[in-house]
Design a protein around this motif. Structure first.
Motif, short mmCIF file in Angstrom:
data_model
loop_
_atom_site.label_atom_id
_atom_site.label_comp_id
_atom_site.label_asym_id
_atom_site.label_seq_id
_atom_site.Cartn_x
_atom_site.Cartn_y
_atom_site.Cartn_z
N GLY A 63 52.28 43.80 31.43
CA GLY A 63 52.01 43.33 30.07
C GLY A 63 50.65 43.81 29.58
O GLY A 63 49.73 43.98 30.37
N HIS A 64 50.58 44.06 28.29
CA HIS A 64 49.30 44.45 27.68
C HIS A 64 49.03 43.64 26.42
O HIS A 64 49.95 43.34 25.65
CB HIS A 64 49.29 45.94 27.31
CG HIS A 64 49.47 46.88 28.46
ND1 HIS A 64 48.86 46.70 29.68
CD2 HIS A 64 50.22 48.01 28.58
CE1 HIS A 64 49.19 47.69 30.49
NE2 HIS A 64 50.03 48.50 29.86
N CYS A 130 42.41 44.24 28.05
CA CYS A 130 43.70 43.61 28.26
C CYS A 130 43.46 42.50 29.28
O CYS A 130 42.88 42.74 30.34
CB CYS A 130 44.72 44.60 28.82
SG CYS A 130 46.26 43.81 29.36
N PHE A 132 45.74 40.68 30.86
CA PHE A 132 46.77 40.52 31.88
C PHE A 132 46.08 40.59 33.24
O PHE A 132 45.18 41.41 33.45
CB PHE A 132 47.80 41.66 31.74
CG PHE A 132 49.03 41.52 32.59
CD1 PHE A 132 50.19 40.95 32.07
CD2 PHE A 132 49.04 41.98 33.91
CE1 PHE A 132 51.34 40.83 32.85
CE2 PHE A 132 50.18 41.87 34.69
CZ PHE A 132 51.34 41.29 34.16
N HIS A 135 44.05 43.65 34.94
CA HIS A 135 43.98 44.81 34.05
C HIS A 135 42.61 45.04 33.41
O HIS A 135 42.28 46.17 33.05
CB HIS A 135 45.02 44.69 32.93
CG HIS A 135 46.43 44.90 33.38
ND1 HIS A 135 47.46 45.21 32.53
CD2 HIS A 135 46.98 44.83 34.62
CE1 HIS A 135 48.59 45.33 33.22
NE2 HIS A 135 48.33 45.09 34.48
N MET A 139 41.45 48.44 31.84
CA MET A 139 41.86 48.48 30.43
C MET A 139 40.78 47.83 29.57
O MET A 139 40.86 46.65 29.22
CB MET A 139 43.20 47.76 30.23
CG MET A 139 44.33 48.38 31.01
SD MET A 139 45.94 47.69 30.56
CE MET A 139 46.31 48.64 29.08
#
Ligand code: CO
Length: 146
Positions: A63-64, A130, A132, A135, A139
């Protein structure tokens, strides 16, 4: 002559609209394709962050989202977001440190969030991640304000 003037105005309108948004892609390799973007407060009272998940893995696995906060706050925002869980899109409910946050998306999905720029400080230090689990270390990028 009139026609040309109108076309020019239409193009200016488009350019202005595009200036107040950014499209960030997130993929199955846990990467954002945009590493930084700039918000020009004078030109954009509101700014839109669009997120496209260009991969194919499902939300539960890869998921992002895009969550914006002051860089000084980002680690705490991530920790509280992870604790909040997937049903909250990994963002703590009512977190006032969060400047903007999209919902969580899986492969092939997209979403966007619009936020007011008046609270941003020109030259301030802002980061997007992100949230998640696992992440945010990779990210992440910078939101520049001028
Ligand atoms: Co992610």
């Amino acid at each position: 002559m009139k026609k040309i003037v109108l076309s020019t105005l239409a193009l200016m309108g488009l350019a202005h609209a595009n200036q107040c948004e950014v499209t960030i892609k997130g993929d199955d390799a846990m990467q954002f394709d945009v590493k930084e973007f700039t918000v020009e407060k004078a030109a954009c009272a509101e700014f839109t962050v669009k997120l496209e998940h260009s991969g194919s893995l499902p939300l539960a696995a890869m998921g992002h989202n895009v969550v914006v906060a002051k860089t000084a706050d980002i680690d705490a925002v991530v920790a509280d977001g992870v604790a909040a869980g997937p049903e909250k899109n990994y963002v703590k409910e009512g977190d006032e440190r969060v400047i903007a946050a999209t919902k969580l998306v899986g492969g092939g999905e997209s979403t966007e969030v619009k936020f007011k720029t008046e609270g941003l400080e020109a030259g301030g230090d802002y980061t997007y991640v992100c949230t998640f689990p696992g992440h945010a270390a990779i990210m992440r990028g910078k939101l520049l304000v001028k």
